[in-house]
Design a protein around this motif. Sequence first.
Motif, short mmCIF file in Angstrom:
data_model
loop_
_atom_site.label_atom_id
_atom_site.label_comp_id
_atom_site.label_asym_id
_atom_site.label_seq_id
_atom_site.Cartn_x
_atom_site.Cartn_y
_atom_site.Cartn_z
N ASP B 209 8.81 -41.08 6.77
CA ASP B 209 8.88 -40.50 5.43
C ASP B 209 10.11 -39.60 5.30
OD1 ASP B 209 6.57 -41.81 4.78
OD2 ASP B 209 5.26 -40.06 5.02
N GLY B 210 10.75 -39.67 4.15
CA GLY B 210 12.00 -38.95 3.94
C GLY B 210 11.81 -37.47 3.73
N MET B 211 12.94 -36.73 3.81
CA MET B 211 12.93 -35.28 3.63
C MET B 211 13.68 -34.90 2.35
SD MET B 211 13.72 -34.06 7.53
CE MET B 211 15.27 -34.97 7.61
N SER B 212 14.05 -35.90 1.55
CA SER B 212 14.83 -35.64 0.35
C SER B 212 13.90 -35.47 -0.85
CB SER B 212 15.82 -36.79 0.13
OG SER B 212 16.69 -36.51 -0.93
N ALA B 213 14.48 -35.33 -2.03
CA ALA B 213 13.71 -35.13 -3.27
C ALA B 213 14.61 -35.48 -4.43
CB ALA B 213 13.23 -33.68 -3.36
N PRO B 214 14.03 -35.68 -5.62
CA PRO B 214 14.87 -36.03 -6.77
C PRO B 214 15.99 -35.02 -6.99
CG PRO B 214 12.58 -36.40 -7.31
CD PRO B 214 12.60 -35.72 -5.96
N GLY B 215 17.23 -35.52 -7.11
CA GLY B 215 18.37 -34.67 -7.39
C GLY B 215 19.09 -34.12 -6.16
N LYS B 216 18.55 -34.35 -4.96
CA LYS B 216 19.24 -33.88 -3.74
C LYS B 216 20.55 -34.64 -3.59
CE LYS B 216 15.96 -31.17 -1.80
NZ LYS B 216 16.16 -29.77 -1.44
N ARG B 217 21.55 -33.93 -2.99
CA ARG B 217 22.91 -34.50 -2.98
C ARG B 217 23.56 -34.37 -1.59
NH1 ARG B 217 25.11 -30.58 -7.61
NH2 ARG B 217 23.97 -29.18 -6.23
#
Lengths: 284, 263
Positions: B209-217
């Motif tokens: 499972d990823g560690m990112s989120a909407p809008g991460k850059r």
Amino acid sequence: MAPVADHSTDTVLNARADARAQGGQVSDWMPYLPASTSPFCPDDVDPESLTWAETVAPGSYTHKVLARGTRFRLEDPTGEACAHTLVYNALEPTERLNVADTQKIPWQAYLGAGHPLLSGDGRVLATILTDTSGRHDAFCGTSTAAWNALRYGTALPEGPAPAGRDLFVKAAAKHGLGPADVPPSVSFFQGVRVAEDGSFDWFGSSGAGTSVELVAELPLIVLIANVPHPRDPRPEYIVGPLRVHAWRTPETTPTTPADERFDASPEVRRAYLNTLDYAEARGL
Amino acid sequence: MTTTIDNPVMRPVTTIPVPVTTYLTPDGQLVSSVPVGASYADGSPLEWGDPLVPGAVVLDEQVAPRASWSGVVRAGQVLTIVDVGGNQSGDCLLYNAHHTDERYSAPDTLAWQDNAYIRTGTVLRSNLGRALMTVVGNEIDRQDTIGGACSRESNTLRYGHHVMYHHGCRENFLTEGAKHGLGMRDIVSNINWFMNVPVEEDGALGIVDGMSAPGKRVALRAEIDTLVLISNCPQMNNPCNDFNPTPLRMIVSEPDVDYEADA
């Protein structure tokens, strides 16, 4: 005294005699031809079955096309060898070692007995059958000229600290392959381990006298560069000779469903199925 | 910080659902070769974001779910990649734009920095050991360059032969690379922006499972003119995109002269 004083080469006949007088000598690193004459044939191998026998010089490279089913064993007699290795499908060399799939498909980053060397085409190019070293690496690849210049002050291909990539480029060229055909490689006999923060712990060698044995699952182009691992912490360019033996007998076949390793995991089973499917269709 | 996007080349946002290949069964049922759910679910949060560095925007494009993209980032320019829907793997390959035999090398990148993960400050190196790009901004803990790209072929190993006709990143790389004269021999171990591949103590490794989120850059400064290939990963059999493929946004900026990167 300059070497020229040892030679009489003023005429063609004298030059020919001088050149011929040099034959028959022995070096610490050389190929043995025919392979059956290898002074280092492994105890469990019939010398008559050998198809490749060589001691690769430190800082140099070797390459061979191997028939499908050939066993090949790499030995580290001094504990200082580092066998950077690339394999290609000799029939279609666009199919070549894919390090990412080799780590991802078996869900395992570290190479060892039973580990397949996978291509990017869903097939097994070679399988590691035995391993008495346990210190290998699929993360760091080989050295570049830029790296060796930084580490050792020189990286000239003709100098004392050639880079693995430069040797691979030459070895690949001898099979009609260009610089773009040299992908990330794996190395045997010098290892790293990944710490929790991602940093590489130097694992190094497990000492003199270890070996890995592989089987060619398809006809292979094998390229080997024997140069220090890029993360070897020692300031000097230290690498030992590498021994290579390959052999073929009626019993040395590619992996088949009768082999226990064929069913070692669902992923590897399907990789062997793909490999056999390809071989069958090609009439191998 | 606010950044004005003066954008002469912005493409329209690609609308979803993507076109699918379909056939009718004898009983009139519509069947598609594209897996159910290959486009993101209604109501998925999308954050389109902004450039991570201040400066004039020279290119601003969206990459639809499942699609490929390429562009040249000139030396000194900064490419911001926005993970619009969160945990969307952006499989990425880099090339010297003028001499593509020189290309991204995962092992050189990792060996030079003595670390298996990409973070702020990581220099993305070529197979000659040279700097292609530098990570000057990164909003998730670590980025992956171990996991490689999915492909039709490797999918058969990981999931079974029934997924042979699923789309994959190697298909995207071949499609996009062909526009630049690149082929099979040019596809090497890649970067996976916003994908999570831990290496455990015993060497166990895998896409989790990823560690990112909407809008991460993530933001990459080109050190030489760099050709960037992107595959917006269409994988429907592992968590590299939360099983919900979403768009990516690619923004190329000329950083302001007084801008100083963290790396």
